[in-house]
Design a protein around this motif. Structure first.
Motif, PDB file in Angstrom:
ATOM      1  N   GLN A  82      52.266  50.252  45.094  1.00 55.84           N
ATOM      2  CA  GLN A  82      51.955  48.941  44.519  1.00 55.84           C
ATOM      3  C   GLN A  82      51.911  47.862  45.597  1.00 55.84           C
ATOM      4  OE1 GLN A  82      54.326  47.789  41.151  1.00 55.84           O
ATOM      5  NE2 GLN A  82      53.742  45.634  41.273  1.00 55.84           N
ATOM      6  N   LYS A  83      52.839  47.894  46.527  1.00 52.96           N
ATOM      7  CA  LYS A  83      52.871  46.896  47.598  1.00 52.96           C
ATOM      8  C   LYS A  83      51.590  46.936  48.419  1.00 52.96           C
ATOM      9  CE  LYS A  83      55.488  45.551  51.728  1.00 52.96           C
ATOM     10  NZ  LYS A  83      56.663  45.883  52.582  1.00 52.96           N
ATOM     11  N   GLU A  84      51.109  48.139  48.728  1.00 56.03           N
ATOM     12  CA  GLU A  84      49.891  48.280  49.530  1.00 56.03           C
ATOM     13  C   GLU A  84      48.666  47.827  48.743  1.00 56.03           C
ATOM     14  OE1 GLU A  84      49.828  48.865  52.670  1.00 56.03           O
ATOM     15  OE2 GLU A  84      51.985  49.232  52.779  1.00 56.03           O
ATOM     16  N   LEU A  85      48.637  48.124  47.450  1.00 55.83           N
ATOM     17  CA  LEU A  85      47.522  47.663  46.622  1.00 55.83           C
ATOM     18  C   LEU A  85      47.509  46.139  46.558  1.00 55.83           C
ATOM     19  CD1 LEU A  85      45.148  48.186  44.739  1.00 55.83           C
ATOM     20  CD2 LEU A  85      46.778  48.442  42.850  1.00 55.83           C
ATOM     21  N   GLU A  86      48.668  45.556  46.405  1.00 56.03           N
ATOM     22  CA  GLU A  86      48.751  44.098  46.370  1.00 56.03           C
ATOM     23  C   GLU A  86      48.274  43.487  47.686  1.00 56.03           C
ATOM     24  OE1 GLU A  86      52.819  43.517  45.366  1.00 56.03           O
ATOM     25  OE2 GLU A  86      52.480  43.692  43.198  1.00 56.03           O
ATOM     26  N   LYS A  87      48.584  44.113  48.809  1.00 57.79           N
ATOM     27  CA  LYS A  87      48.116  43.634  50.110  1.00 57.79           C
ATOM     28  C   LYS A  87      46.596  43.683  50.181  1.00 57.79           C
ATOM     29  CE  LYS A  87      50.098  45.200  53.823  1.00 57.79           C
ATOM     30  NZ  LYS A  87      50.769  46.141  54.774  1.00 57.79           N
ATOM     31  N   ALA A  88      46.008  44.767  49.676  1.00 59.43           N
ATOM     32  CA  ALA A  88      44.549  44.901  49.697  1.00 59.43           C
ATOM     33  C   ALA A  88      43.903  43.839  48.818  1.00 59.43           C
ATOM     34  CB  ALA A  88      44.151  46.296  49.229  1.00 59.43           C
ATOM     35  N   LEU A  89      44.471  43.605  47.647  1.00 65.13           N
ATOM     36  CA  LEU A  89      43.921  42.602  46.739  1.00 65.13           C
ATOM     37  C   LEU A  89      44.106  41.189  47.303  1.00 65.13           C
ATOM     38  CD1 LEU A  89      45.128  44.120  43.360  1.00 65.13           C
ATOM     39  CD2 LEU A  89      42.754  43.851  44.092  1.00 65.13           C
ATOM     40  N   LYS A  90      45.220  40.952  47.994  1.00 67.44           N
ATOM     41  CA  LYS A  90      45.438  39.642  48.626  1.00 67.44           C
ATOM     42  C   LYS A  90      44.394  39.417  49.711  1.00 67.44           C
ATOM     43  CE  LYS A  90      47.840  35.924  49.874  1.00 67.44           C
ATOM     44  NZ  LYS A  90      47.273  35.603  51.190  1.00 67.44           N
ATOM     45  N   SER A  91      44.098  40.451  50.493  1.00 65.36           N
ATOM     46  CA  SER A  91      43.057  40.342  51.524  1.00 65.36           C
ATOM     47  C   SER A  91      41.719  40.018  50.891  1.00 65.36           C
ATOM     48  CB  SER A  91      42.965  41.646  52.318  1.00 65.36           C
ATOM     49  OG  SER A  91      41.891  41.612  53.234  1.00 65.36           O
ATOM     50  N   PHE A  92      41.424  40.670  49.772  1.00 65.42           N
ATOM     51  CA  PHE A  92      40.189  40.403  49.038  1.00 65.42           C
ATOM     52  C   PHE A  92      40.143  38.944  48.591  1.00 65.42           C
ATOM     53  CE2 PHE A  92      38.249  39.946  44.826  1.00 65.42           C
ATOM     54  CZ  PHE A  92      36.951  40.374  45.080  1.00 65.42           C
ATOM     55  N   GLY A  93      41.254  38.474  48.057  1.00 58.57           N
ATOM     56  CA  GLY A  93      41.298  37.115  47.548  1.00 58.57           C
ATOM     57  C   GLY A  93      41.163  36.055  48.620  1.00 58.57           C
ATOM     58  N   ASP A  94      41.531  36.390  49.854  1.00 60.90           N
ATOM     59  CA  ASP A  94      41.453  35.433  50.961  1.00 60.90           C
ATOM     60  C   ASP A  94      40.056  35.337  51.564  1.00 60.90           C
ATOM     61  OD1 ASP A  94      44.108  34.805  50.719  1.00 60.90           O
ATOM     62  OD2 ASP A  94      44.774  36.182  52.298  1.00 60.90           O
TER      63      ASP A  94
END
Length: 236
Positions: free
Chosen positions: A216-228
């Motif tokens: 979950q932590k890694e998925l959240e990092k990927a989605l945060k990168s997408f959002g930025d």
């Protein structure tokens, strides 16, 4: 409350690194694949809770048949177990199962399990889990081209009227939202014949994390990168 998906409706993952994970831990390769299935189960649950509309996972490519027979047998065995063990959870949690690629070429019992799972989850609308089995993007594009060519030959479509929408509609993913984010684990920097048309303007995210450790932590990092990121779709 902030959107945990950062606006990503459809994400896809090239799940790479099971073998290297096992090798680093001095374990049999089959145990790496088993751990990879556990990671799939966890990420599907997390994505559903986050509100992701669709997730496409690259489970078995058309090129994977070149792997040793024993490894293919292990992978097919894990596929059988996954379908049997998780179908009830899919039904309960509103997850619709979709399979892209030529899964009909798999063993008859697996095809039967998949067909049953697709039928049982067809009305679910919380999230679509698309699993790529015996899938290759070039083969998908070839099949789409053949379908369009047949329509032209039968007089149902004028060649001059062919648009990109006709191709998109002929792909295995036609009923899914446009691909927003494509993730690849294990540090490899290539698409490996996966969703080549769909990824034309998707955001790409590469991580060194091996698939069994993708949580979950890694998925959240990927989605945060997408959002930025600022998505311009070639406009400027």
């Amino acid at each position: 409350m902030p959107d945990p998906t950062y606006g990503a409706r459809h994400i896809a993952i090239i799940m790479d690194g099971n073998g290297r994970w096992a090798k680093r831990k001095h374990l049999p390769r089959a145990l790496g694949h088993k751990k990879g299935v556990e990671a799939v189960r966890n990420i599907v649950r997390v994505a559903g809770k986050m509100g992701i509309e669709a997730m496409t996972l690259y489970a078995f490519s058309s090129e994977n048949w070149n792997r040793p027979d024993e490894e293919i047998s292990d992978l097919m065995g894990l596929l059988r177990q996954y379908i049997q063990s998780d179908i009830e959870e899919f039904v309960e949690n509103g997850i619709r199962l979709k399979v892209i690629g030529n899964y009909k070429a798999l063993d008859d019992d697996i095809v039967g399990m998949i067909d049953n799972a697709i039928e049982r989850t067809a009305a679910n609308d919380k999230m679509t889990l698309a699993v790529a089995l015996n899938y290759g993007a070039q083969d998908e594009l070839l099949r789409a081209t053949q379908e369009i060519a047949a329509a032209v030959k039968n007089g149902r479509l004028d060649p001059e009227e062919i648009e990109t929408g006709h191709i998109s509609a002929a792909l295995d993913t036609a009923d899914l939202p446009p691909l927003d984010l494509l993730i690849r684990t294990s540090g490899e920097l290539r698409l490996s014949n996966f969703l080549l048309w769909q990824a034309a303007y998707s955001e790409l995210y590469f991580t060194d994390v091996l698939w069994p450790d993708f949580d979950q932590k890694e998925l959240e990092k990927a989605l945060k990168s997408f959002g930025d990121r600022e998505r311009r779709f070639g406009g400027r």
